[in-house]
Design an enzyme around this catalytic site. Sequence first.
Site, short mmCIF file in Angstrom:
data_model
loop_
_atom_site.label_atom_id
_atom_site.label_comp_id
_atom_site.label_asym_id
_atom_site.label_seq_id
_atom_site.Cartn_x
_atom_site.Cartn_y
_atom_site.Cartn_z
N ILE A 108 0.86 -1.18 0.00
CA ILE A 108 0.00 0.00 0.00
C ILE A 108 0.90 1.23 0.00
CG2 ILE A 108 -0.24 -0.03 2.53
CD1 ILE A 108 -3.10 1.13 2.10
N ILE A 139 4.88 -1.18 2.84
CA ILE A 139 4.53 0.22 2.63
C ILE A 139 5.34 0.74 1.45
CG2 ILE A 139 4.33 2.50 3.66
CD1 ILE A 139 2.63 0.23 5.01
N LYS A 140 4.63 1.25 0.43
CA LYS A 140 5.31 1.73 -0.77
C LYS A 140 5.74 3.19 -0.60
CE LYS A 140 3.99 0.47 -5.04
NZ LYS A 140 3.09 0.19 -6.19
N ILE A 141 7.01 3.43 -0.83
CA ILE A 141 7.57 4.78 -0.77
C ILE A 141 8.32 5.03 -2.08
CG2 ILE A 141 9.22 6.28 0.42
CD1 ILE A 141 8.70 4.67 2.96
#
Length: 372
Positions: A108, A139-141
């Site tokens: 996400i 967690i997408k960064i």
Amino acid sequence: MSTPTAHLSAEGVSIWLDDLSRQRIITGNLADLIATRNVVGVTTNPTIFAGALSKGEAYEGQVAVLAQRGASTDEAIFEITTDDVRAASDVFRPVFDATNGVDGRVSIEVSPDLAHDTEATIAQAKELWATVDRPNALIKIPATKAGLPAITEVIGSGISVNVTLIFSLERYAAVIDAYLAGVEQAKAAGIDISTIQSVASFFVSRVDTEVDKRLTAIGTPDAEALKSKAGVANARLAYELFEREFATDRAKALLDAGATVQRPLWASTGVKDPALPDTLYVTELVAAGTVNTMPEKTLEATFDHGVISGDTITGNYADAHDVFDRLAAAGVDFADATQVLEDEGVEKFIASWHELQATVTTALQSALETSK
């Protein structure tokens, strides 16, 4: 009978689906893809959620509740998307357990509006991780310059991260450094570093789209001969860099202490040029320890007629370097091309985010009117 996707998995490639919707979860489609297509993870982005919510039916009940509660658009998006990712994480939990936490992952993304704001990215990444509250989330960064220190800080907090929007080898090297620095921070803080997983999402087809546009403008026979070669060559050189960087003393010390490698993930693997084979960015990027996240169309094409012929990366480094030498000789400024791609990638996700906001705003208003 072994299927092409089973063969791909046997070669050490983790197949992830580049799509998620509540409909997929509640109908059992996601579980079916795990059982029949060897899918072991899911990636999402604002475009995917915008598409899922625009179809709407599966979200109507929750939207009505949120509207009655007086939730803002952004609060509604946060709750809807984290609910989907939590539910999908539960579907993938057996895969997560069977692979000792390597796969069974659901990604996400932090809001693309924060792509150039380090502190806000860190804060939202931590909030998403705590809210989803599943060990198999990622967690997408984005790998923007502001994203790099955020990646280090978030990984240093023990959070698993999918680094997205990587186009150049130079930025990929910085991403690996950010990951290793984060693991070092986590280790110093006494966190169990064996629980931290990360992937580095290297975009493929978009590279060909941008470079081929430049080759067309150059227009020489040498330039024409290089079309549709840059994306695969760039990804192969990324894998060469991955092998080299995770064989350093620094990386080996962390791996010996229990850390995991940050796997290369091939993203943007749907073919943009209809003249190309529809499985090109799957069959030409096979190597152990990689992830290929596919749109469903590409997944089905691979399952139907993908020809998996073993490792197609590590024996082709010289050819990949040759492609880049020829691109430079032809006059392609690859550094400029990848910067354009990063800027466009952020802009496209911001546009999709705003489209998602508009969709949810309309749905909330409609739900309120219906309830009157």
